[in-house]
Every structure is written in structure tokens, then in C-alpha cells.
Enzyme design. Structure first.
Site, PDB file in Angstrom:
ATOM      1  N   GLY A  26     -18.048  -6.653  -8.190  1.00 35.84           N
ATOM      2  CA  GLY A  26     -16.976  -7.156  -9.132  1.00 35.84           C
ATOM      3  C   GLY A  26     -16.999  -6.034 -10.224  1.00 35.84           C
ATOM      4  O   GLY A  26     -16.639  -4.936 -10.038  1.00 35.84           O
ATOM      5  N   LYS A  28      -3.809   2.431 -28.080  1.00 38.58           N
ATOM      6  CA  LYS A  28      -4.453   3.739 -28.018  1.00 38.58           C
ATOM      7  C   LYS A  28      -3.410   4.901 -28.064  1.00 38.58           C
ATOM      8  O   LYS A  28      -2.853   4.841 -26.792  1.00 38.58           O
ATOM      9  CB  LYS A  28      -5.632   3.823 -27.257  1.00 38.58           C
ATOM     10  CG  LYS A  28      -6.222   5.301 -27.190  1.00 38.58           C
ATOM     11  CD  LYS A  28      -7.328   5.274 -26.122  1.00 38.58           C
ATOM     12  CE  LYS A  28      -7.995   6.541 -25.983  1.00 38.58           C
ATOM     13  NZ  LYS A  28      -8.851   6.774 -24.979  1.00 38.58           N
ATOM     14  N   GLU A  85     -13.234  11.563 -22.364  1.00 37.16           N
ATOM     15  CA  GLU A  85     -11.716  11.372 -22.091  1.00 37.16           C
ATOM     16  C   GLU A  85     -11.434  10.142 -21.643  1.00 37.16           C
ATOM     17  O   GLU A  85     -10.115  10.064 -21.054  1.00 37.16           O
ATOM     18  CB  GLU A  85     -11.246  12.644 -21.557  1.00 37.16           C
ATOM     19  CG  GLU A  85     -11.149  14.008 -22.853  1.00 37.16           C
ATOM     20  CD  GLU A  85     -10.294  13.901 -23.798  1.00 37.16           C
ATOM     21  OE1 GLU A  85      -9.487  13.048 -23.530  1.00 37.16           O
ATOM     22  OE2 GLU A  85     -10.184  14.943 -24.450  1.00 37.16           O
TER      23      GLU A  85
END
Length: 495
Positions: free
Chosen positions: A14, A79, A337
Site C-alpha cells: 500500500g 509549494k 528535488e
């Protein structure tokens, strides 16, 4: 084994990867497939991948996921990029934003006009010409018309998996509780036939998706697909993670703070802050890393510090026989990143586009793997760039990064930009030209020349051009509300 029509999908594991796969398959093909996801409540997930990039916005739009519901459910914030602190040198900082900087000409990117402007003392900082970057610096955010603001999210990964579970089950996916104790294969072909659970139940399938994390129970332990180790380019092999209480308003960017033997992340959510440190165990012990992290967090600590070990690299094939590895089972670069969730999404989209309805074909497998390798190597090079191009000589770790050998593909990109200001890219790469420019400039590479097209502008024309962009950016950002205020009215989570 003759080619068999794919009807039964078994997702092993999961977490973020498993439930993203379940969401993508059930929403798109759920009416024609039997989709089962097997996971155990007793087995934890890595669950620290809380920062994302704008491709998740696209993934959600494809699945018609309501953004406000998703953000409220995951305690999410927005963000606009990543702030890199101390990477080029101590007390030298820059932001890699998700935005477009300035305006390009069809022959050359904006950086060429900016470089001429800097040479003539007509230009200010490169970031002054980017809305997303200036909004991040000023802690502002809003959705702009016509997609005028590129953004991603900070999310609680555990809550995201629960949100996607509810979503997937609404489209027919079925969850089965249990630990996988054995993987059964066909004697003649080696294809996976079923997974056996600790209850004794056997879950048969036609196509298996390995989302079992670093354990890689199907692709690694059963099918024995080799793992290509990239630790000679990506030296960090460990992370320590913990959560703290919020002591201030969440900023709309991830902080990446370089330390003596790695770097620290700080990811602000609505209800808490995700913290961690990625490091190289050759230069610092687990206990030293914990203490470094604890000495550099803000707010009361909510959880025990948890150490995670990993080997940066990639499976040589992520699709083998009737098994597709997604997420950590397929490989891991590192979270610098925020590409982990992106790569999960890309694997899902690629699988849906190449779905083997009439049975697994070797041509599909080879094309899937070719595209996957190309994509992951481009991302790898972009991550290595941050470590290698640095002025830091203050610790053995940074000296090793600065002087290490790098992939030839990355060496070419660096040399091309340093000599000409141009950015080499191939089709379908994740990071756009502006991302490479922001990081290469931020890490200290100044091109030796700019494109001749910039000389077609007189100094007065160039000054007006640059000032016009900068003024428009300032005007736009000035009108944005604070990030905190926008989150409060747009997607405030239930306390």
C-alpha cells in the site's frame, strides 16, 4: 504461457505508491478490471515523501480529484519551489522555483538577455523576473487565472494514502489485509501466478504491481531483477526523519539546508512540520545525524527520530514478465528535488498508456523500460548537479562531492551552459530549461557568453524590457494574499 487477456490486477503493498496505482487504475479502467491491493497494517511505510512537484497537480486533474478536498484531507499546504541554503557555499542561498523566469525569444532563453543585462549593469537578480520565486520569498500564494501560478503541495503522506484508499474503493478497488509470505510463479515461464498471505490465502492475478518498497518482494526477491547502484554519484545512503509541532506560519516552499555531511529538509504542513536529514554514513554516524537534526529543528518534537537506510539507484528493468515495480521497489534517487511521488505518477500514466489488455508483450516491456530509464537518468543528473557544482571545501564530504567523477551526460550539460549559456534537453524531460538555469546559476556557474540575439536590443531597449518584466512580477506578487491566509480559506483541515 500463451498471452492471456489481463483482467486481474494485484497490487502488492500500500502506502503512497500502492494507493496511487489503485487510484489511477480504478478510475481509468476499473469497470473492466478486478483490482486488488494487498497490504498489512503491521508493516509500516517509509512515508516521509511529503514534498511534491507540479506534476501531481496534473495527475489529480486526470483523475478528477477535488483539490480542496485532497488538501484538507492531507493537511496540505502549497509549494512554489525549494530553497537551497549553504549548497554553493556557507550562507549562500537561492530558490529553485516552479515558475518561468522572464520571457524567452524563440532563438534563445531569457537567461541570455539577463546575462547581457548583468554585463551592462541593467539587470537585478535572476529571480526578480519570476512570480513564483518572489511569491515564495514573501510567503504569498493564490491561484491565478489561466494557470498563471505553477505550484505543488506539501502533504502528510500517511493521510494521502488513506485519502486515495477511499477514492479507489469508490471505483471498485478492493483492499485485502495480510502479509505476503510467498510469491508463486509458473514453472514454464517464470511469470508470477499468485501471492500467498500469512493467512494461507492465495491471491491470483494476471498482472502484478510491486509496491513493496525497498524490500521489492516481487521484482527483486522473486524475479531477481538486478539493481544498478548509483552511490558513486549520489553519496548519501541514509536519512533520519521526525515531526515537530508548528511554531509559525507555513511558508510556500520546501527548505533544503546543506549540512557538513548531507542536507536537512523542512516541510511545513497545516498541523505540523516534517523534518529530516539525508546524509552519507561514511562521513557521519546515525547518532551524529540524529543529534545534528535535533539541534536544528524548530518547535517541540512530536515523534521519535527514525533512521532509514537506502541504496541510490534503479532496477535495470522495472517491468519484467508480468510484474511492474512502482515506487521504492523500482529504485530510489533521493528526495532532494521531491521527485519520488512524481516517478510513481509517471509509472502509472505510462502503464495506462501502454496497458497490455490482450496480454503481456515483450515489445511493450522494452518500450516501457526504455522510457523509464531515460527519464530516471535525466533526474539523476539533475540531482548530482547540486552536489558536484559547489564552492564548498570546508568538510571531507563536500570535497568528495566537488571532486567526484560525474556522468558524461551531466558533464556535457555543465560545459555547454558554462561556455554558451545554453541548456541541453531532450524530449519529455522532467526539468525544464528554467530549472537547469536556476540551479546552475544558484550553484555558481556563470556562462562565458550570451546568445547574439540579445545584441539586437540597444541598452535602452534591454533596460525597458527587463524593467517591464520585473515591474509586472512585483505588481502581481503585491496583490497576492499571504500563503497562510489563503490556505485557511481554501482548504483548512479539520482539527
Amino acid at each position: 504461457m500463451t498471452r492471456k487477456r489481463i483482467q486481474k490486477i494485484v497490487i502488492a503493498g500500500g502506502g503512497t505508491a500502492g494507493w496511487m496505482v489503485a487510484a489511477g487504475l480504478s478510475r481509468t479502467l476499473g469497470k473492466t478490471l478486478d483490482i486488488k491491493l494487498v497490504e498489512s497494517d503491521e508493516i509500516g511505510t517509509v512515508g516521509v515523501g511529503e514534498a511534491t512537484i507540479p506534476t501531481l497537480v496534473t495527475f489529480h486533474r486526470l483523475l478528477e480529484i477535488n483539490e480542496q478536498e485532497f488538501m484538507a484531507a492531507t493537511q496540505g499546504t502549497f509549494k512554489l519551489g525549494i530553497g537551497f541554503e549553504n549548497w554553493r557555499g556557507l550562507n549562500q542561498n537561492y530558490i529553485h522555483s516552479f515558475g518561468t523566469t522572464g520571457k524567452d525569444h524563440w532563438t534563445a532563453g531569457f537567461q541570455h538577455f539577463w546575462l547581457k543585462g548583468r554585463e551592462r549593469n541593467l539587470a537585478s537578480d535572476y529571480g526578480d523576473y519570476c512570480v513564483e520565486l518572489k511569491a515564495a520569498e514573501q510567503n504569498r500564494f493564490a491561484h491565478l487565472p489561466r494557470g498563471g501560478m505553477n505550484y505543488a503541495f506539501h502533504i502528510d503522506a500517511g493521510l494521502y494514502a488513506k485519502f486515495l484508499r477511499r477514492y479507489s474503493e469508490g471505483y471498485g478497488a478492493k483492499r485485502i489485509e495480510g502479509k505476503i509470505v510467498n510469491v508463486l510463479t509458473h514453472d514454464d515461464t517464470g511469470f508470477i501466478k499468485a501471492i500467498r498471505l500469512d493467512s494461507g490465502a492465495e491471491i491470483e492475478g494476471d498482472l502484478f504491481i510491486d509496491c513493496t518498497g525497498f524490500r521489492a518482494l516481487l521484482i527483486g526477491q522473486t524475479l531477481r531483477e538486478p539493481y544498478e547502484d548509483w552511490s558513486h554519484w549520489l553519496p548519501c545512503d541514509s536519512a533520519v526523519a521526525l515531526q515537530t509541532e508548528s511554531v509559525g506560519e507555513a511558508v510556500p516552499y520546501t527548505r533544503s539546508i546543506a549540512r557538513d555531511a548531507g542536507w536537512q529538509w523542512r516541510i511545513p504542513l497545516q498541523h505540523r512540520v516534517g523534518n529530516g536529514m539525508v546524509y552519507c554514513s561514511r562521513y557521519i554516524s546515525d547518532e551524529q545525524a540524529k543529534q545534528t537534526l535535533l539541534a536544528n529543528v524548530e518547535g517541540p518534537v512530536r515523534t521519535e527520530a527514525r533512521v532509514i537506510k537506502f541504496k541510490p539507484g534503479q532496477r535495470r528493468q522495472t517491468w519484467l514478465k508480468n510484474c511492474v515495480a512502482v515506487g521504492l521497489a523500482s529504485g530510489f534517487i533521493e528526495p532532494l528535488e521531491s521527485t519520488s511521488i512524481h516517478l510513481i505518477g509517471r509509472s502509472i500514466i505510462r502503464l495506462l498508456q501502454m496497458f497490455p489488455s490482450e496480454g503481456v508483450s515483450q515489445a511493450d516491456i522494452e518500450e516501457f523500460n526504455r522510457q523509464t530509464v531515460a527519464e530516471i537518468e535525466h533526474i539523476r543528473d539533475f540531482i548530482v548537479l547540486h552536489y558536484h557544482v559547489t564552492d564548498r571545501q570546508d568538510t571531507p564530504f563536500w570535497n568528495a562531492c566537488r571532486t567526484m567523477d560525474i556522468p558524461a551526460s551531466l558533464r556535457h550539460r555543465i560545459e555547454l551552459f558554462r561556455e554558451t549559456g545554453r541548456v541541453f534537453r531532450t524530449t519529455n524531460e522532467l526539468f525544464a530549461e528554467n530549472s537547469w538555469v536556476q540551479v546552475m546559476l544558484g550553484q555558481g556557474i556563470t556562462p562565458k557568453q550570451y546568445h547574439q540575439v540579445a545584441d539586437l536590443m540597444s541598452d535602452a531597449e534591454l533596460s525597458r524590457f527587463l524593467e517591464g518584466i520585473k515591474s509586472q512580477v512585483e505588481s502581481t506578487v503585491r496583490q497576492l494574499p499571504s500563503h497562510h491566509a489563503y490556505v485557511e480559506q481554501y482548504c483548512k483541515a479539520n482539527s
